[in-house]
Design a protein around this motif. Structure first.
Motif, PDB file in Angstrom:
ATOM      1  N   LYS A  94       0.856  -1.191   0.000  1.00  0.00           N
ATOM      2  CA  LYS A  94       0.000   0.000   0.000  1.00  0.00           C
ATOM      3  C   LYS A  94       0.890   1.238   0.000  1.00  0.00           C
ATOM      4  CE  LYS A  94      -3.893  -2.086   2.489  1.00  0.00           C
ATOM      5  NZ  LYS A  94      -4.790  -1.986   3.661  1.00  0.00           N
ATOM      6  N   THR A  95       0.695   2.089  -0.992  1.00  0.00           N
ATOM      7  CA  THR A  95       1.424   3.359  -1.066  1.00  0.00           C
ATOM      8  C   THR A  95       0.555   4.444  -0.461  1.00  0.00           C
ATOM      9  OG1 THR A  95       2.577   2.651  -3.078  1.00  0.00           O
ATOM     10  CG2 THR A  95       2.567   5.002  -2.593  1.00  0.00           C
ATOM     11  N   ARG A  96       1.141   5.206   0.473  1.00  0.00           N
ATOM     12  CA  ARG A  96       0.377   6.243   1.165  1.00  0.00           C
ATOM     13  C   ARG A  96       1.003   7.618   0.938  1.00  0.00           C
ATOM     14  NH1 ARG A  96      -0.432   4.454   7.301  1.00  0.00           N
ATOM     15  NH2 ARG A  96       1.835   4.846   7.291  1.00  0.00           N
ATOM     16  N   HIS A  97       0.145   8.612   0.754  1.00  0.00           N
ATOM     17  CA  HIS A  97       0.557  10.012   0.691  1.00  0.00           C
ATOM     18  C   HIS A  97      -0.035  10.707   1.909  1.00  0.00           C
ATOM     19  CE1 HIS A  97       1.368  10.181  -3.943  1.00  0.00           C
ATOM     20  NE2 HIS A  97       2.134   9.307  -3.308  1.00  0.00           N
ATOM     21  N   ASN A  98       0.840  11.172   2.777  1.00  0.00           N
ATOM     22  CA  ASN A  98       0.388  11.801   4.028  1.00  0.00           C
ATOM     23  C   ASN A  98      -0.566  10.881   4.781  1.00  0.00           C
ATOM     24  OD1 ASN A  98       1.930  14.081   3.420  1.00  0.00           O
ATOM     25  ND2 ASN A  98       0.219  15.114   2.411  1.00  0.00           N
ATOM     26  N   ARG A  99      -0.195   9.587   4.820  1.00  0.00           N
ATOM     27  CA  ARG A  99      -0.923   8.535   5.548  1.00  0.00           C
ATOM     28  C   ARG A  99      -2.267   8.154   4.913  1.00  0.00           C
ATOM     29  NH1 ARG A  99       1.368   7.067  10.211  1.00  0.00           N
ATOM     30  NH2 ARG A  99       2.985   8.406  11.108  1.00  0.00           N
ATOM     31  N   SER A 100      -2.560   8.661   3.737  1.00  0.00           N
ATOM     32  CA  SER A 100      -3.777   8.268   3.013  1.00  0.00           C
ATOM     33  C   SER A 100      -3.382   7.333   1.877  1.00  0.00           C
ATOM     34  CB  SER A 100      -4.513   9.495   2.451  1.00  0.00           C
ATOM     35  OG  SER A 100      -4.946  10.341   3.498  1.00  0.00           O
ATOM     36  N   VAL A 101      -4.060   6.195   1.765  1.00  0.00           N
ATOM     37  CA  VAL A 101      -3.724   5.197   0.760  1.00  0.00           C
ATOM     38  C   VAL A 101      -4.104   5.707  -0.630  1.00  0.00           C
ATOM     39  CG1 VAL A 101      -4.136   2.840  -0.041  1.00  0.00           C
ATOM     40  CG2 VAL A 101      -4.016   3.315   2.411  1.00  0.00           C
ATOM     41  N   VAL A 102      -3.142   5.688  -1.539  1.00  0.00           N
ATOM     42  CA  VAL A 102      -3.394   6.142  -2.914  1.00  0.00           C
ATOM     43  C   VAL A 102      -3.229   5.016  -3.926  1.00  0.00           C
ATOM     44  CG1 VAL A 102      -2.743   8.519  -2.405  1.00  0.00           C
ATOM     45  CG2 VAL A 102      -0.987   6.903  -3.165  1.00  0.00           C
ATOM     46  N   ASP A 103      -2.605   3.891  -3.528  1.00  0.00           N
ATOM     47  CA  ASP A 103      -2.408   2.794  -4.479  1.00  0.00           C
ATOM     48  C   ASP A 103      -2.199   1.498  -3.699  1.00  0.00           C
ATOM     49  OD1 ASP A 103      -1.920   1.780  -7.228  1.00  0.00           O
ATOM     50  OD2 ASP A 103       0.061   1.319  -6.417  1.00  0.00           O
ATOM     51  N   VAL A 104      -2.748   0.401  -4.272  1.00  0.00           N
ATOM     52  CA  VAL A 104      -2.579  -0.929  -3.675  1.00  0.00           C
ATOM     53  C   VAL A 104      -2.109  -1.870  -4.779  1.00  0.00           C
ATOM     54  CG1 VAL A 104      -3.678  -2.852  -2.493  1.00  0.00           C
ATOM     55  CG2 VAL A 104      -4.380  -0.513  -1.956  1.00  0.00           C
ATOM     56  N   GLU A 105      -1.013  -2.549  -4.537  1.00  0.00           N
ATOM     57  CA  GLU A 105      -0.449  -3.483  -5.523  1.00  0.00           C
ATOM     58  C   GLU A 105      -0.359  -4.871  -4.890  1.00  0.00           C
ATOM     59  OE1 GLU A 105       3.653  -4.151  -8.157  1.00  0.00           O
ATOM     60  OE2 GLU A 105       3.405  -2.386  -6.878  1.00  0.00           O
ATOM     61  N   ARG A 106      -0.849  -5.878  -5.617  1.00  0.00           N
ATOM     62  CA  ARG A 106      -0.825  -7.258  -5.136  1.00  0.00           C
ATOM     63  C   ARG A 106      -0.029  -8.128  -6.103  1.00  0.00           C
ATOM     64  NH1 ARG A 106      -5.995  -5.558  -3.648  1.00  0.00           N
ATOM     65  NH2 ARG A 106      -6.580  -6.007  -1.481  1.00  0.00           N
ATOM     66  N   THR A 107       0.854  -8.935  -5.556  1.00  0.00           N
ATOM     67  CA  THR A 107       1.595  -9.909  -6.356  1.00  0.00           C
ATOM     68  C   THR A 107       1.496 -11.272  -5.670  1.00  0.00           C
ATOM     69  OG1 THR A 107       3.664  -9.375  -5.190  1.00  0.00           O
ATOM     70  CG2 THR A 107       3.212  -8.207  -7.255  1.00  0.00           C
ATOM     71  N   ARG A 108       1.378 -12.322  -6.479  1.00  0.00           N
ATOM     72  CA  ARG A 108       1.275 -13.689  -5.955  1.00  0.00           C
ATOM     73  C   ARG A 108       2.430 -14.528  -6.486  1.00  0.00           C
ATOM     74  NH1 ARG A 108      -3.925 -11.949  -6.893  1.00  0.00           N
ATOM     75  NH2 ARG A 108      -5.403 -12.184  -5.159  1.00  0.00           N
ATOM     76  N   GLN A 109       2.983 -15.334  -5.605  1.00  0.00           N
ATOM     77  CA  GLN A 109       4.125 -16.157  -5.981  1.00  0.00           C
ATOM     78  C   GLN A 109       4.062 -17.474  -5.216  1.00  0.00           C
ATOM     79  OE1 GLN A 109       7.886 -14.401  -5.080  1.00  0.00           O
ATOM     80  NE2 GLN A 109       9.076 -15.942  -6.164  1.00  0.00           N
ATOM     81  N   VAL A 110       4.334 -18.568  -5.940  1.00  0.00           N
ATOM     82  CA  VAL A 110       4.400 -19.877  -5.294  1.00  0.00           C
ATOM     83  C   VAL A 110       5.762 -19.998  -4.640  1.00  0.00           C
ATOM     84  CG1 VAL A 110       4.348 -22.369  -5.628  1.00  0.00           C
ATOM     85  CG2 VAL A 110       2.793 -20.911  -6.932  1.00  0.00           C
ATOM     86  N   THR A 111       5.779 -20.004  -3.314  1.00  0.00           N
ATOM     87  CA  THR A 111       7.037 -20.068  -2.577  1.00  0.00           C
ATOM     88  C   THR A 111       7.411 -21.495  -2.194  1.00  0.00           C
ATOM     89  OG1 THR A 111       5.775 -19.529  -0.570  1.00  0.00           O
ATOM     90  CG2 THR A 111       6.880 -17.720  -1.695  1.00  0.00           C
ATOM     91  N   ARG A 112       6.462 -22.425  -2.305  1.00  0.00           N
ATOM     92  CA  ARG A 112       6.782 -23.841  -2.116  1.00  0.00           C
ATOM     93  C   ARG A 112       5.842 -24.679  -2.965  1.00  0.00           C
ATOM     94  NH1 ARG A 112       6.228 -26.616   3.671  1.00  0.00           N
ATOM     95  NH2 ARG A 112       4.067 -26.901   2.975  1.00  0.00           N
ATOM     96  N   SER A 113       6.419 -25.488  -3.836  1.00  0.00           N
ATOM     97  CA  SER A 113       5.602 -26.293  -4.741  1.00  0.00           C
ATOM     98  C   SER A 113       4.982 -27.469  -3.994  1.00  0.00           C
ATOM     99  CB  SER A 113       6.455 -26.823  -5.897  1.00  0.00           C
ATOM    100  OG  SER A 113       7.014 -25.757  -6.636  1.00  0.00           O
ATOM    101  N   ALA A 114       3.765 -27.815  -4.415  1.00  0.00           N
ATOM    102  CA  ALA A 114       3.093 -28.970  -3.826  1.00  0.00           C
ATOM    103  C   ALA A 114       3.662 -30.254  -4.406  1.00  0.00           C
ATOM    104  CB  ALA A 114       1.596 -28.889  -4.092  1.00  0.00           C
ATOM    105  N   LYS A 115       3.774 -31.266  -3.557  1.00  0.00           N
ATOM    106  CA  LYS A 115       4.205 -32.586  -4.009  1.00  0.00           C
ATOM    107  C   LYS A 115       2.998 -33.521  -3.993  1.00  0.00           C
ATOM    108  CE  LYS A 115       9.062 -32.370  -2.671  1.00  0.00           C
ATOM    109  NZ  LYS A 115      10.148 -33.027  -1.897  1.00  0.00           N
ATOM    110  N   PRO A 116       2.807 -34.288  -5.062  1.00  0.00           N
ATOM    111  CA  PRO A 116       1.591 -35.106  -5.155  1.00  0.00           C
ATOM    112  C   PRO A 116       1.607 -36.294  -4.194  1.00  0.00           C
ATOM    113  CG  PRO A 116       3.043 -35.572  -6.995  1.00  0.00           C
ATOM    114  CD  PRO A 116       3.661 -34.426  -6.259  1.00  0.00           C
ATOM    115  N   ARG A 117       0.415 -36.683  -3.826  1.00  0.00           N
ATOM    116  CA  ARG A 117       0.224 -37.916  -3.051  1.00  0.00           C
ATOM    117  C   ARG A 117       0.091 -39.054  -4.063  1.00  0.00           C
ATOM    118  NH1 ARG A 117      -4.794 -40.202  -1.015  1.00  0.00           N
ATOM    119  NH2 ARG A 117      -4.439 -41.435   0.882  1.00  0.00           N
ATOM    120  N   LYS A 118       0.922 -40.090  -3.906  1.00  0.00           N
ATOM    121  CA  LYS A 118       0.949 -41.174  -4.874  1.00  0.00           C
ATOM    122  C   LYS A 118       0.285 -42.419  -4.279  1.00  0.00           C
ATOM    123  CE  LYS A 118       5.139 -39.480  -7.094  1.00  0.00           C
ATOM    124  NZ  LYS A 118       6.543 -39.779  -7.468  1.00  0.00           N
ATOM    125  N   VAL A 119      -0.665 -42.978  -5.045  1.00  0.00           N
ATOM    126  CA  VAL A 119      -1.447 -44.121  -4.579  1.00  0.00           C
ATOM    127  C   VAL A 119      -1.429 -45.199  -5.650  1.00  0.00           C
ATOM    128  CG1 VAL A 119      -3.700 -44.908  -3.764  1.00  0.00           C
ATOM    129  CG2 VAL A 119      -2.943 -42.569  -3.259  1.00  0.00           C
TER     130      VAL A 119
END
Length: 287
Positions: free
Chosen positions: A174-199
């Motif tokens: 969140k970017t703030r100008h004089n403590r008022s929010v003027v912009d919100v940026e969201r980024t998503r990243q896979v930080t740990r890959s899922a490992k499959p369950r094998k049957v």
């Protein structure tokens, strides 16, 4: 500082007093003689005038501007600076490179090099800029992968790898100008890959890979009316009307009409894997 009108009045009074002193000091003044226009000035007259002038305060210097720091009230001041940032330094205002220094002239935002040339009436504003960073982690469900094997009983399941869920991190800035929010940026990243369950899953002994999706009931109804004991006078037997040679080619023994319905379907699937629909030229379209 004296008001200009008062200053002029004081100056006039000082000059008039000085002129009277000169007249009294001039030779022949008592007899009414006019002072000589070309005669020397009385001693000390120039120093008295200079002293009277020096007693006056100097005129204010600098450009009159308006200043607003963050959300504080606007205040006026005079400055000899031409660059807005220098004005802030002179006023003891602390700021960094992330903050914005804006100059408005006649209500319009001044851009580029013009910001370095302050004019009378300009408004200088300091906007405090900061960024608030938050991170949120969510779980990624682990997939399940199954593999059919013959070493297990039909339908038996055995987990050979538990796997693990993955992690997805969402960063919110969140970017703030004089403590008022003027912009919100969201980024998503896979930080740990899922490992499959094998049957592992035990295979049906009559199953043939790649044939489960076919309509074997419809084929049997077309070939024999769905009767596993059907016998054609031309030598064709069972649900799928095998002749004796074809039946033996897929591992059957005896004749097809004497085998169970399950075995007949299993042998038909093996035949399909070898030759496709061709063994049933009329009814193969129902598969």
């Amino acid at each position: 500082m004296l008001h200009p009108t008062i200053r002029r009045a004081v100056t006039g009074a000082a000059v008039a007093s000085l002129a009277g002193t000169l007249l009294l000091a001039a030779p022949g003044a008592a007899q009414g003689e006019a002072p000589s226009e070309t005669g020397p000035s009385p001693a000390g007259s120039e120093s008295q005038i200079d002293g009277a002038t020096d007693a006056l305060e100097p005129a204010p210097r600098g450009t009159r501007i308006r200043l607003r720091v963050r959300n504080q009230d606007v205040r006026g001041l005079r400055t000899t600076r031409t660059w807005a940032r220098k004005v802030l330094v002179d006023e003891g205002v602390r700021f960094d490179d992330n903050d914005l220094v804006r100059v408005r002239r006649d209500g319009n935002l001044v851009r580029g090099s013009e910001k370095r040339k302050l004019r009378a009436g300009d408004a200088v504003q300091l906007v405090a800029v900061d960024r608030v960073v938050k991170k949120r982690r969510t779980m990624i469900e682990r997939p399940t992968r199954t593999r059919t094997v013959s070493r297990l009983r039909a339908g038996q399941r055995k987990v050979v790898a538990k796997g693990r869920p993955g992690v997805r991190t969402t960063t919110i800035v969140k970017t703030r100008h004089n403590r008022s929010v003027v912009d919100v940026e969201r980024t998503r990243q896979v930080t740990r890959s899922a490992k499959p369950r094998k049957v592992l899953v035990g295979a049906d002994p009559h199953s043939v890979p790649g044939t489960a999706h076919l309509n074997w009931r419809a084929l049997a109804n077309c070939e024999s009316g769905g009767n596993p004991r059907a016998v054609n006078p031309a030598g064709y037997h069972g649900l799928y009307q095998f002749d004796s040679g074809t039946w033996r080619s897929v591992g059957g023994s005896g004749v097809a009409s004497r085998a169970s319905a399950g075995e007949q379907t299993y042998r038909a699937k093996l035949l399909y894997k070898q030759r496709g629909r061709s063994p049933w030229p009329h009814c193969g379209r129902y598969l």
